[in-house]
Design an enzyme around this catalytic site. Structure first.
Site, PDB file in Angstrom:
ATOM      1  N   LYS A 124      96.347  62.774  48.153  1.00  0.00           N
ATOM      2  CA  LYS A 124      96.405  62.457  46.722  1.00  0.00           C
ATOM      3  C   LYS A 124      96.614  63.775  45.991  1.00  0.00           C
ATOM      4  CE  LYS A 124      95.982  58.702  44.263  1.00  0.00           C
ATOM      5  NZ  LYS A 124      96.199  57.297  44.669  1.00  0.00           N
ATOM      6  N   ASP A 164     100.808  57.224  40.387  1.00  0.00           N
ATOM      7  CA  ASP A 164      99.452  56.730  40.140  1.00  0.00           C
ATOM      8  C   ASP A 164      99.298  56.789  38.614  1.00  0.00           C
ATOM      9  OD1 ASP A 164      96.860  56.075  41.870  1.00  0.00           O
ATOM     10  OD2 ASP A 164      96.156  57.175  40.131  1.00  0.00           O
TER      11      ASP A 164
HETATM   12  N1  LIG Z   1     100.579  52.610  40.996  1.00  0.00           N
HETATM   13  C1  LIG Z   1     100.200  52.171  42.178  1.00  0.00           C
HETATM   14  O1  LIG Z   1     101.030  51.860  43.034  1.00  0.00           O
HETATM   15  C2  LIG Z   1      98.751  52.007  42.513  1.00  0.00           C
HETATM   16  C3  LIG Z   1      98.421  51.548  43.791  1.00  0.00           C
HETATM   17  C4  LIG Z   1      97.078  51.331  44.106  1.00  0.00           C
HETATM   18  C5  LIG Z   1      96.118  51.574  43.172  1.00  0.00           C
HETATM   19  N2  LIG Z   1      96.451  52.075  41.948  1.00  0.00           N
HETATM   20  C6  LIG Z   1      95.356  52.295  40.989  1.00  0.00           C
HETATM   21  O2  LIG Z   1      95.495  51.350  39.915  1.00  0.00           O
HETATM   22  C7  LIG Z   1      94.954  51.897  38.710  1.00  0.00           C
HETATM   23  C8  LIG Z   1      96.015  51.855  37.629  1.00  0.00           C
HETATM   24  O3  LIG Z   1      97.139  52.632  38.039  1.00  0.00           O
HETATM   25  P1  LIG Z   1      98.586  52.428  37.426  1.00  0.00           P
HETATM   26  O4  LIG Z   1      99.536  52.912  38.444  1.00  0.00           O
HETATM   27  O5  LIG Z   1      98.712  51.069  36.869  1.00  0.00           O
HETATM   28  O6  LIG Z   1      98.571  53.496  36.260  1.00  0.00           O
HETATM   29  P2  LIG Z   1      99.285  53.436  34.832  1.00  0.00           P
HETATM   30  O7  LIG Z   1      99.233  54.805  34.300  1.00  0.00           O
HETATM   31  O8  LIG Z   1     100.576  52.734  34.934  1.00  0.00           O
HETATM   32  O9  LIG Z   1      98.293  52.493  34.036  1.00  0.00           O
HETATM   33  C9  LIG Z   1      96.945  52.789  33.867  1.00  0.00           C
HETATM   34  C10 LIG Z   1      96.438  51.887  32.788  1.00  0.00           C
HETATM   35  O10 LIG Z   1      95.024  51.979  32.695  1.00  0.00           O
HETATM   36  C11 LIG Z   1      94.670  52.282  31.365  1.00  0.00           C
HETATM   37  N3  LIG Z   1      93.488  53.112  31.384  1.00  0.00           N
HETATM   38  C12 LIG Z   1      93.361  54.380  31.826  1.00  0.00           C
HETATM   39  N4  LIG Z   1      92.100  54.798  31.635  1.00  0.00           N
HETATM   40  C13 LIG Z   1      91.453  53.756  31.071  1.00  0.00           C
HETATM   41  C14 LIG Z   1      90.138  53.561  30.657  1.00  0.00           C
HETATM   42  N5  LIG Z   1      89.231  54.542  30.749  1.00  0.00           N
HETATM   43  N6  LIG Z   1      89.793  52.356  30.133  1.00  0.00           N
HETATM   44  C15 LIG Z   1      90.707  51.355  30.017  1.00  0.00           C
HETATM   45  N7  LIG Z   1      91.980  51.501  30.401  1.00  0.00           N
HETATM   46  C16 LIG Z   1      92.327  52.684  30.914  1.00  0.00           C
HETATM   47  C17 LIG Z   1      95.849  53.019  30.788  1.00  0.00           C
HETATM   48  O11 LIG Z   1      95.883  52.925  29.378  1.00  0.00           O
HETATM   49  C18 LIG Z   1      96.997  52.264  31.435  1.00  0.00           C
HETATM   50  O12 LIG Z   1      97.313  51.106  30.724  1.00  0.00           O
HETATM   51  C19 LIG Z   1      94.443  53.277  39.104  1.00  0.00           C
HETATM   52  O13 LIG Z   1      93.100  53.178  39.504  1.00  0.00           O
HETATM   53  C20 LIG Z   1      95.289  53.638  40.318  1.00  0.00           C
HETATM   54  O14 LIG Z   1      94.670  54.606  41.119  1.00  0.00           O
HETATM   55  C21 LIG Z   1      97.740  52.285  41.593  1.00  0.00           C
HETATM   56  N1  LIG Z   2      98.695  55.693  44.129  1.00  0.00           N
HETATM   57  C1  LIG Z   2      98.884  54.522  44.900  1.00  0.00           C
HETATM   58  C2  LIG Z   2     100.175  54.501  45.683  1.00  0.00           C
HETATM   59  C3  LIG Z   2     100.267  55.487  46.808  1.00  0.00           C
HETATM   60  C4  LIG Z   2     101.650  55.571  47.473  1.00  0.00           C
HETATM   61  O1  LIG Z   2     102.467  54.676  47.287  1.00  0.00           O
HETATM   62  O2  LIG Z   2     101.842  56.564  48.174  1.00  0.00           O
HETATM   63  C5  LIG Z   2      97.637  54.138  45.650  1.00  0.00           C
HETATM   64  O3  LIG Z   2      96.545  54.375  45.185  1.00  0.00           O
HETATM   65  O4  LIG Z   2      97.662  53.519  46.678  1.00  0.00           O
END
Ligand SMILES: NC(=O)c1ccc[n+]([C@@H]2O[C@H](COP(=O)([O-])OP(=O)(O)OC[C@H]3O[C@@H](n4cnc5c(N)ncnc54)[C@H](O)[C@@H]3O)[C@@H](O)[C@H]2O)c1
Ligand SMILES: N[C@@H](CCC(=O)O)C(=O)O
Length: 452
Positions: A124, A164
């Site tokens: 990460k 992320d």
């Molecule tokens: N993008 C991916 O493929 C992926 C995969 C697995 C997990 N995640 C996890 O999912 C979550 C969201 O990621 P994302 O990719 O959608 O990011 P993003 O930046 O697209 O969206 C994040 C959202 O969460 C909101 N946010 C941030 N902090 C906040 C808070 N304190 N209270 C309320 N809302 C808040 C933001 O305003 C935004 O709308 C994270 O925990 C990330 O680690 C993402």
């Molecule tokens: N940030 C995402 C995506 C990671 C990736 O696609 O490498 C996660 O939490 O899983």
């Protein structure tokens, strides 16, 4: 060795890293029966070795803002575990980013990536850079400056970042463009690329879609489905948007979305047309979720106050909850409200959105609860599919990738249940099952690869 000895050593070695320690303690609690049963993991200190990143990279990022002023940020990459494949995991741009946040995310990624069954190590990275309010040019200059250092640590067989929080398609484009210029090669070194230049179909949607496929599997265990279920969703970014999209497709009714300022509650339900407005607000206008009520005045907007000890969003009566914003966004009071309101299922789109105290309340509560490392693994799974396509010089169809994603989520679901059954877990079967299945897959590889 007693639990406290292992954990206290890890805690001492990582002072002031509460999120990292929280994630380590959660996994330790789940895998204790595995450590007790198989001395090889204890003798080879597998758990302790998993908590120590193989490599930690920290670097200065200088860039020039639109006022011609020099800005200094900190960049990081945590190369956590390469037992199953090259380091793999997203980049987060948010002012809260530090070693604790990135190490917890990298640690979670170790088990999540293992659960996908794909050849993926874990990592990460990111920066304390705050993209909020920055111009497009500033974002580009920051991404280029960040990659000026990070590029030397990457490679399609070494370390492959993705997005992320704060890193979406636009940022991936700038990061990839700079990598290509510096390295003078076009390789699949980043995932989440545009399908027009090396990306995979369904990668953008994969985390949200995978989350809902996983939830459908959970409901299927009770001969139930999402049809007619009212769903709470937090966040309004990548994961939340596509979770909402899939809930609608499956016949459920999403009623909330949020950002760091507050949340909207649309009692009538968010339909496809309304989702397009959320996407426009967040992906094009880069605005705030409260703008939703300008277009749909029947919905309510609630500001989030830092002083509140619970979040009103989780106090809205519903059948299912999908936290898709950030870590520790659901505390014990929120869990109590959810349970009192008879929530049936909580599946995590975000990483570690429920606090340890909240998880404790969920154990034995009867609520079906899936940890992010299982339920949000669809994103990284399709990243792996993107890597495969890049290495083979192929471009798969949308249908083929989506089918593969569904299959992977079904398998993760099955693996969690089987691991829980093997260790006679009765409460929190998904939480313990996911941690155990992931641990064994990585642990066995570490055993076989020796003390390296
Ligand atoms: N993008 C991916 O493929 C992926 C995969 C697995 C997990 N995640 C996890 O999912 C979550 C969201 O990621 P994302 O990719 O959608 O990011 P993003 O930046 O697209 O969206 C994040 C959202 O969460 C909101 N946010 C941030 N902090 C906040 C808070 N304190 N209270 C309320 N809302 C808040 C933001 O305003 C935004 O709308 C994270 O925990 C990330 O680690 C993402
Ligand atoms: N940030 C995402 C995506 C990671 C990736 O696609 O490498 C996660 O939490 O899983």
């Amino acid at each position: 060795m007693a639990k406290n000895e292992v954990l206290s050593r890890i805690t001492k070695r990582n002072p002031n890293q509460p999120e990292f320690i929280q994630s380590v303690e959660e996994v330790y609690d789940s895998v204790k029966p595995v450590l007790d049963k198989h001395s090889i993991y204890r003798d080879l200190k597998i758990f302790e070795r998993m908590t120590e990143p193989e490599r930690l990279i920290s670097f200065r990022v200088n860039w020039v803002d639109d006022n011609n002023e020099i800005q200094v940020n900190r960049g990081y990459r945590v190369q956590m575990n390469s037992s199953l494949g090259p380091f793999k995991g997203g980049l987060r741009f948010h002012p809260s980013v530090n070693y604790s946040i990135l190490k917890f995310l990298a640690f979670e990624q170790t088990f999540k990536n293992a659960l996908t069954g794909m050849p993926l190590g874990s990592g990460k990275g990111g920066s304390d850079f705050n993209p909020k309010g920055k111009s497009k040019d500033e974002i580009m200059r920051f991404c280029q400056a960040f990659m000026n250092e990070l590029f030397r640590h990457l490679g399609q067989f070494t370390d492959i970042p993705a997005g992320d929080i704060g890193v979406g398609g636009r940022e991936i484009g700038y990061l990839f463009g700079q990598y290509k210029k510096l390295q003078n090669e076009f390789t699949g070194v980043i995932t989440g690329k545009n399908v027009k230049w090396g990306g995979s179909w369904v990668r953008i949607e994969a985390t949200g879609f995978g989350l809902i496929y996983f939830a459908c599997n959970m409901l299927g265990e009770k001969n139930d489905s999402l049809k007619g279920k009212r769903c709470l969703v937090s966040g309004a970014g990548n994961v939340a948007q596509h979770a909402i999209e899939k809930i609608i497709e499956m016949g459920g009714t999403p009623v909330t979305a949020s950002d760091s300022s507050g949340f909207i509650y649309d009692e009538e339900g968010i339909d496809e047309k309304k989702l397009k407005v959320i996407m426009d607000i967040k992906n094009k206008r880069r605005g705030r979720i409260k703008e939703y009520i300008d277009e749909f005045p029947n919905a309510e907007y609630h500001e989030t106050s830092k002083n509140d000890d619970y979040n009103e969003l989780w106090n809205i009566p519903a059948d299912c909850a999908f936290p898709c914003a950030t870590q520790n966004e659901i505390n014990d009071k929120d869990v109590k409200n959810l349970i009192d309101n008879k929530i049936q299922l909580i599946a995590e789109g975000a990483n570690m959105p429920v606090t340890s105290e909240g998880q404790e309340l969920l154990r034995g509560s009867g609520v079906m609860y899936a940890p992010g490392k299982a339920s949000n693994a669809g994103g990284v799974a399709v990243s792996s599919i993107e890597m495969t396509q890049n290495r083979m010089g192929e471009s798969w169809t949308r249908e083929k990738v989506n089918k593969q994603l569904m299959k992977i989520m079904n398998t993760i679901h099955k693996d969690c249940l089987e691991a829980a059954k093997e260790y006679n877990i009765k409460d929190s079967i998904y939480l313990d099952g996911a941690n155990i299945a992931g641990f064994i897959r990585v642990g066995d590889a570490m055993v076989e690869q020796g003390i390296v």
